[in-house]
Design a protein around this motif. Structure first.
Motif, short mmCIF file in Angstrom:
data_model
loop_
_atom_site.label_atom_id
_atom_site.label_comp_id
_atom_site.label_asym_id
_atom_site.label_seq_id
_atom_site.Cartn_x
_atom_site.Cartn_y
_atom_site.Cartn_z
N ASP A 1 1.44 5.75 -7.65
CA ASP A 1 0.25 6.56 -7.82
C ASP A 1 0.53 8.06 -7.67
O ASP A 1 -0.03 8.87 -8.41
N TYR A 2 1.36 8.44 -6.75
CA TYR A 2 1.64 9.86 -6.52
C TYR A 2 3.13 10.02 -6.18
O TYR A 2 3.51 10.30 -5.05
N LEU B 1 0.84 -1.21 0.00
CA LEU B 1 0.00 0.00 0.00
C LEU B 1 0.88 1.26 0.00
O LEU B 1 0.64 2.19 -0.78
N GLN B 2 1.91 1.28 0.81
CA GLN B 2 2.79 2.45 0.87
C GLN B 2 3.63 2.59 -0.38
O GLN B 2 3.88 3.69 -0.87
N TRP B 3 4.10 1.47 -0.92
CA TRP B 3 4.86 1.52 -2.15
C TRP B 3 3.98 2.05 -3.28
O TRP B 3 4.40 2.91 -4.04
N TRP B 4 2.77 1.55 -3.38
CA TRP B 4 1.87 1.99 -4.46
C TRP B 4 1.57 3.48 -4.35
O TRP B 4 1.65 4.21 -5.35
N THR B 5 1.25 3.95 -3.18
CA THR B 5 0.87 5.36 -3.03
C THR B 5 2.05 6.31 -3.21
O THR B 5 1.88 7.40 -3.76
N SER B 6 3.25 5.93 -2.78
CA SER B 6 4.36 6.88 -2.83
C SER B 6 5.26 6.72 -4.05
O SER B 6 5.94 7.67 -4.44
#
Length: 184
Positions: free
Chosen positions: A87-88, A79-84
């Motif tokens: 995704d953004y 989740l943290q890898w995807w968001t930082s």
């Protein structure tokens, strides 16, 4: 409903009372050695060695909890890898997008949370809870099990179950007040 209505009773098994924790432990060993597999021992307190005497296998709750913790670890990190990083993506202070050191608190928290949830749900599954009714509740004597009495109940679904033979066997190994559990 008329007074002449006949209701069919369901047989749940047999229960017998034993004198003390030692007698209950030996009864469990004898039931196990005789080939009974679906029986339970009821005591007001835990008895050391009862699991082995009953022939119970090691609990799967630890395995389920560990699997939940592993899932929590992967979910937290992904989740943290995807968001930082995907995704953004933002470069902060020249650090790489996947700076795992910053992800440790959230990943640790989700690992513990999913592990605890796995333990609770695994416990419910392994213990077959919630079980709102059990056949032993048809016995009036069974109410004393949480006070000072020790009981063994044999389920009627046990492959070796035969009402008469089971009552005789429980009596022969020291059981008293054998009772067939029947109810509506």
């Amino acid at each position: 409903m008329s007074e002449n209505t006949v209701t069919a009773k369901t047989e749940y098994g047999v229960i017998a009372r034993f004198a003390d924790p030692g007698a209950l432990l030996h009864a469990a060993e004898k039931l196990r050695d005789a080939g009974y597999t679906k029986f339970d021992c009821h005591s007001p307190f835990p008895i050391h060695g009862m699991d082995k005497a009953m022939g119970l296998k090691e609990s799967k709750v630890g395995l389920i909890s560990g699997a939940g913790a592993a899932i929590g670890f992967v979910v937290g990190l992904a989740l943290q890898w995807w968001t930082s990083a995907v995704d953004y993506p933002l470069v902060i202070a020249g650090k790489p997008l996947f700076s795992y050191q910053a992800f440790v608190p959230v990943t640790f928290g989700l690992t513990v949370l999913f592990g605890a949830l796995g333990a609770v749900l695994g416990m419910f599954h392994v213990n077959r809870l919630p079980q709102l009714f059990h056949g032993v509740f048809h016995s009036d004597a069974f109410a004393r099990f949480s006070d000072d009495a020790f009981f063994v109940s044999v389920d009627r679904h046990d492959p070796k179950y035969d009402r008469r033979a089971t009552v005789t066997f429980l009596t022969s190994i020291g059981g008293s007040e054998p009772e067939v559990l029947e109810g509506e």
